[in-house]
Design a protein around this motif. Structure first.
Motif, short mmCIF file in Angstrom:
data_model
loop_
_atom_site.label_atom_id
_atom_site.label_comp_id
_atom_site.label_asym_id
_atom_site.label_seq_id
_atom_site.Cartn_x
_atom_site.Cartn_y
_atom_site.Cartn_z
N THR A 559 0.82 -1.21 0.00
CA THR A 559 0.00 0.00 0.00
C THR A 559 0.86 1.26 0.00
OG1 THR A 559 -1.76 -1.17 1.17
CG2 THR A 559 -1.83 1.23 1.21
N PHE A 560 1.96 1.24 0.73
CA PHE A 560 2.86 2.40 0.75
C PHE A 560 3.41 2.67 -0.64
CE2 PHE A 560 2.82 0.83 5.08
CZ PHE A 560 2.80 1.99 5.85
N ARG A 561 3.81 1.61 -1.35
CA ARG A 561 4.35 1.79 -2.70
C ARG A 561 3.27 2.26 -3.66
NH1 ARG A 561 7.17 -2.91 -1.03
NH2 ARG A 561 5.57 -4.22 -1.96
N LEU A 562 2.08 1.71 -3.52
CA LEU A 562 0.98 2.12 -4.39
C LEU A 562 0.65 3.59 -4.21
CD1 LEU A 562 -1.22 1.24 -6.41
CD2 LEU A 562 -2.67 0.67 -4.46
N MET A 563 0.81 4.11 -2.98
CA MET A 563 0.51 5.51 -2.70
C MET A 563 1.69 6.44 -2.98
SD MET A 563 -2.64 5.68 -1.97
CE MET A 563 -2.72 7.36 -1.38
N GLY A 564 2.78 5.92 -3.54
CA GLY A 564 3.82 6.80 -4.03
C GLY A 564 5.09 6.88 -3.23
N ALA A 565 5.28 6.03 -2.23
CA ALA A 565 6.52 6.06 -1.46
C ALA A 565 7.70 5.68 -2.35
CB ALA A 565 6.43 5.11 -0.27
N VAL A 566 8.86 6.30 -2.08
CA VAL A 566 10.08 5.98 -2.81
C VAL A 566 11.19 5.72 -1.80
CG1 VAL A 566 9.39 7.46 -4.74
CG2 VAL A 566 10.91 8.36 -2.98
N PRO A 567 12.15 4.85 -2.12
CA PRO A 567 13.26 4.61 -1.18
C PRO A 567 14.14 5.85 -1.05
CG PRO A 567 13.62 3.46 -3.25
CD PRO A 567 12.24 4.01 -3.31
N VAL A 568 14.59 6.11 0.16
CA VAL A 568 15.39 7.30 0.41
C VAL A 568 16.71 7.23 -0.35
CG1 VAL A 568 16.33 6.26 2.52
CG2 VAL A 568 16.44 8.74 2.19
N SER A 569 16.97 8.29 -1.10
CA SER A 569 18.24 8.43 -1.82
C SER A 569 18.29 9.83 -2.40
CB SER A 569 18.37 7.38 -2.95
OG SER A 569 17.54 7.69 -4.04
N GLY A 570 19.50 10.33 -2.63
CA GLY A 570 19.67 11.64 -3.22
C GLY A 570 19.05 11.76 -4.60
N PRO A 571 19.28 10.78 -5.50
CA PRO A 571 18.67 10.87 -6.83
C PRO A 571 17.15 10.88 -6.81
CG PRO A 571 20.51 9.33 -6.86
CD PRO A 571 20.29 9.71 -5.42
N ASN A 572 16.54 10.07 -5.94
CA ASN A 572 15.07 10.06 -5.87
C ASN A 572 14.54 11.39 -5.34
OD1 ASN A 572 14.72 7.48 -6.89
ND2 ASN A 572 14.76 6.50 -4.88
N PHE A 573 15.22 11.95 -4.34
CA PHE A 573 14.82 13.25 -3.81
C PHE A 573 14.91 14.31 -4.90
CE2 PHE A 573 15.86 16.62 -0.37
CZ PHE A 573 14.54 17.02 -0.33
N TYR A 574 15.99 14.28 -5.65
CA TYR A 574 16.20 15.23 -6.74
C TYR A 574 15.08 15.12 -7.79
CZ TYR A 574 18.62 17.57 -10.63
OH TYR A 574 18.94 18.40 -11.68
N LYS A 575 14.76 13.89 -8.19
CA LYS A 575 13.75 13.68 -9.23
C LYS A 575 12.36 14.12 -8.77
CE LYS A 575 16.22 9.73 -11.22
NZ LYS A 575 16.23 8.26 -11.37
N LEU A 576 12.05 13.87 -7.49
CA LEU A 576 10.75 14.29 -6.98
C LEU A 576 10.59 15.80 -7.02
CD1 LEU A 576 10.27 11.89 -3.92
CD2 LEU A 576 8.91 11.92 -6.01
N LEU A 577 11.61 16.50 -6.57
CA LEU A 577 11.53 17.96 -6.57
C LEU A 577 11.54 18.50 -7.99
CD1 LEU A 577 13.92 18.88 -3.60
CD2 LEU A 577 11.42 18.86 -3.62
N SER A 578 12.30 17.88 -8.87
CA SER A 578 12.35 18.36 -10.25
C SER A 578 11.03 18.15 -10.97
CB SER A 578 13.48 17.66 -11.02
OG SER A 578 13.21 16.29 -11.17
#
Length: 763
Positions: A559-578
């Motif tokens: 359910t967490f993944r279905l609702m949009g959770a992503v594993p913590v990492s610099g690249p994922n943080f960057y992509k979300l903000l971008s």
């Protein structure tokens, strides 16, 4: 280019030819189309290396064009969830449609070689969608995904393999046919994955194709695979069918009444129940006329010679696939039914998980063999929740993410399955460790195990914890009555989320309650009130395990993944903000979510700033927030320190921690303690959750300023102090709430209706 497409396509009332270069649907004479088969296959096999390079260049251009034209995620979510008050059940075909289209297909194509067709409902996919090839099971029609065509067609280019009733193509030749299609499509689009969805027999085909083509990017979805045919009762039908007259076989209802011998009756009942799922079959039995017509379709679909041929093929398919399992290295998702009358599917799924290096399984305890024909099973939801959907060679948790549909969100909201892990297991552990009478009932040798056999104690404890599957019902949100406050631009505090920015990127930074109790109400309220999907940055243990062991199965986090959770990492943080997303970040991480006794509402943030500079790069607004109420729903009585003093539990914690990816290994202080454990919580009569979102902090135009380390750290400390201020405000003001306790809220709702908003303290 058309010559590089699949070998055969079938035209019909609800089927279409897969578009060639022109992209137009063309209805042609079936026999004429079949005659073109060999030419197409031959042409596909002679594609040169230059074509491969050309395909790669085209794929790169598509990726650049897609990146340039991508809409803001907040805009997409807002459009999809524009009318949450009127969510209707998603339209999908039924079991009746399945049998009707099977009947039509059998009439149109009763013989001839196997061929591909593409359902008309699967026309709406985008140009960069991956290819999905459906490989049927014992029925051979290729219509096993008929109830899923509409949703699958939006995210996949979909082809289905049809094996005519009278066709006697061997298993080896079926594998070669699928392999030629896979090689052809890989040559045409080498950067997009190819999904092989195989049901029973089709699963064996998929495994053999994957073993023979290790260089092709394949994703396998195996449904009740026939690799377990050796343990199936269907084997006993082979000698019986060899002796059975056609007339007796075709009169199925009379045969079931007249035959003697438990073995034969049991075998036929298994076949019928396997083809007709239990619940739909029970409903259809009320209409004898309809059921009779369906049985006639079954008789046409599986006459004696065909069924005998299919069973013999299953035997050879199982042997072949099992002999090649060692060569299968691709991603695989095994879906297994708990009430499969044809194969021992659950046992087989566990075996495959240990045999295949990249294999995950999902159990469906109440389902029968033909899983995809059941109303409560949605393949698209399963693919999204397991993070198995990707458009390129590697999964991108941001660009490949497909938000839940409004109906999927409604189902999540109704079930509250997001609480499945966080509340159920914690309350169970607290009952085991605190309530000694319950302990005595569950484990009569508790004291003996602690004193005499630490290994048995540990294993018994974990067995009890992991075997329980608690889903807290919908009323949990009602009895905690979450109340949320936000801050407008002028600094005014209001009830609700009116102060939350609609346009991204926005970064929400706050306090992590014990085991994330605050997550479900917050995510649901944001989507309901503001049409905002919070993309949580989560611990990698929700996405990957380093090895099998004591940690809960990854299915617990679907359910967490279905609702949009992503594993913590610099690249994922960057992509979300971008992508201008609304990002949820907890700097305190595991240490804060698994805090000790007396540490409620204490922040465990790293000494150095981790998010400010990234937020300023994209001009993201930072919204600090505080949450209180965990002390109103439970009391932490058996924490990390208590457990580490007990040798069996100390070993248990060590094993859990070694199974997950370790974070902040280079950090100092308490925040570096990332040990995974299950705290013991004594439940209370539910109180109330309070959320307070402070005034958004602007970073737009401060990119150059915040490159300075001191300025960056100064803003980081300011955000932290704002989070602490929010919690202090809530702890003080909740004392004035006349509805903080459960009884006054229930009385209010009994008087004003259970959907009425319960008042709180005055602002």
């Amino acid at each position: 280019m058309a010559a590089t497409r699949a070998s055969l396509f079938l035209a019909g009332s609800s089927l279409r030819l897969a578009a060639g270069k022109s992209g137009r649907n063309r209805h042609v004479n079936l026999s004429r189309r079949m005659a073109a088969s060999a030419e197409r296959i031959s042409a596909a096999e002679t594609v040169t290396t230059s074509l491969i390079e050309k395909g790669k260049l085209l794929e790169e251009k598509k990726k650049k064009k897609k990146k340039k034209g991508r809409k803001e995620e907040s805009e997409l979510i807002s459009n999809v969830y524009s009318n949450l008050e009127e969510i209707k059940e998603e339209s999908r075909k039924t079991l009746k449609d399945y049998f009707q289209e099977c009947k039509d297909l059998i009439i149109r194509s009763n013989d001839g070689p196997p061929r591909w067709f593409s359902p008309l409902e699967c026309c709406s996919h985008s140009r960069d969608s991956p290819l999905l090839l459906f490989l049927p099971g014992i029925d051979g029609t290729g219509l096993g995904l008929i109830t899923h065509h509409h949703k699958l067609g939006k995210i996949f280019e979909m082809w289905c393999l049809h094996i005519p009733v009278k066709d006697t193509t061997s298993f080896t030749d079926l594998v070669k046919l699928v392999e030629r299609t896979v090689r052809s499509e890989y040559t045409r689009s080498p950067l997009r994955p190819i999904y092989l969805v195989g049901e029973s027999l089709g699963a064996c085909i998929a495994l053999d194709v994957a073993a023979r083509n290790p260089d092709v990017d394949l994703v396998l979805i195996l449904v009740n695979p026939a690799t377990s045919f050796g343990g199936s009762r269907l084997q006993s039908l082979i000698p019986l069918l060899e002796l059975m007259p056609d007339q007796l076989f075709l009169s199925l209802p009379e045969m079931l009444n007249l035959v003697s011998g438990d073995l034969l009756r049991m075998g036929w009942e298994n076949v019928v129940k396997g083809l007709l799922p239990l619940q739909p079959f029970g409903e259809l039995s009320q209409d004898l006329t309809a059921m009779s017509s369906y049985l006639s379709v079954l008789a046409d679909m599986l006459p004696r010679e065909t069924l005998l041929w299919k069973l013999q093929m299953l035997k050879s398919a199982s042997a072949s696939a099992n002999s090649h399992l060692h060569a299968v290295k691709v991603q695989a998702l095994v879906l297994c039914s708990g009430k499969d009358q044809l194969f021992p599917s659950q046992k087989e799924a566990q075996r495959l998980r240990h045999m295949l290096p990249k294999c995950h399984i999902r159990m469906f305890e109440e389902s029968g063999h033909f899983l995809f024909l059941e109303d409560n099973v949605d393949l698209v939801t399963i693919i999204k929740a397991t993070s198995f959907y990707r458009r390129g060679k590697y999964l991108d948790y941001v660009s490949d993410y497909m938000p839940p549909t409004p109906y999927e969100f409604k189902k999540i909201q109704e079930s509250n399955s997001i609480y499945k892990l966080t509340v159920g297991r914690v309350y169970l552990l607290s009952a085991l460790l605190i309530n000694m009478p319950l302990v005595d009932r569950l484990c009569s040798h508790w004291q003996f195990l602690i004193l005499a056999d630490s290994v048995s104690f540990r294993n018994t404890l974990f067995l009890i914890i992991s075997s329980l599957n608690i889903v807290v019902p919908r009323w949990v949100l009602a009895v905690t009555s979450p109340v949320m406050f936000s801050t407008l631009e002028d600094g005014k505090v209001v009830r609700g989320l009116a102060g939350i920015p609609l346009q991204g990127p926005v970064l929400y930074v706050g306090y992590h309650m014990l085991l994330g109790f605050e997550l479900a109400p917050m995510v649901i309220q944001f989507l309901m009130e503001r049409k905002i999907l919070l993309r949580g940055i989560a611990h990698p243990m929700m996405f990957i395990k380093l090895r099998e062991g004591k940690m809960p199965d990854l299915a617990a986090f679907d359910t967490f993944r279905l609702m949009g959770a992503v594993p913590v990492s610099g690249p994922n943080f960057y992509k979300l903000l971008s992508s201008k997303s609304h990002v949820l970040l907890y700097p305190g991480g595991v240490r804060e979510a698994l805090h000790r006794k007396g540490e409620e509402y204490k922040l465990f943030w790293p000494e150095q700033s981790e998010f400010v500079r990234m937020a300023s790069k994209f001009g993201a607004k930072i919204v600090p927030f505080g949450v209180v109420g965990e002390d109103d729903v439970g009391e932490l009585v058996f924490d990390y320190g208590d457990q580490m003093r007990i040798p069996p539990l100390r070993s248990f914690i060590k094993e859990l921690t070694e199974e997950v990816v370790q974070l902040r290994t280079d950090a100092n202080g308490e925040v570096s303690n990332q040990d995974i454990h299950l705290p013991g919580v004594l439940p209370k009569l539910p109180g109330r959750f309070y959320y307070y979102f402070g005034k958004p902090i602007e970073t737009e135009g401060r990119k150059q300023e915040l490159r300075d380390r001191e300025k960056c750290h100064e803003l980081y400390l300011h955000v932290k102090s704002e989070v602490e201020r929010c919690m202090a405000y809530l702890k003080e003001e909740r004392e004035k709430d006349p509805y903080r306790n459960l009884l006054p809220r229930l009385l209010y709702q009994a008087t004003n209706g259970f959907t009425a908003e319960v008042p709180t303290f005055e602002l």
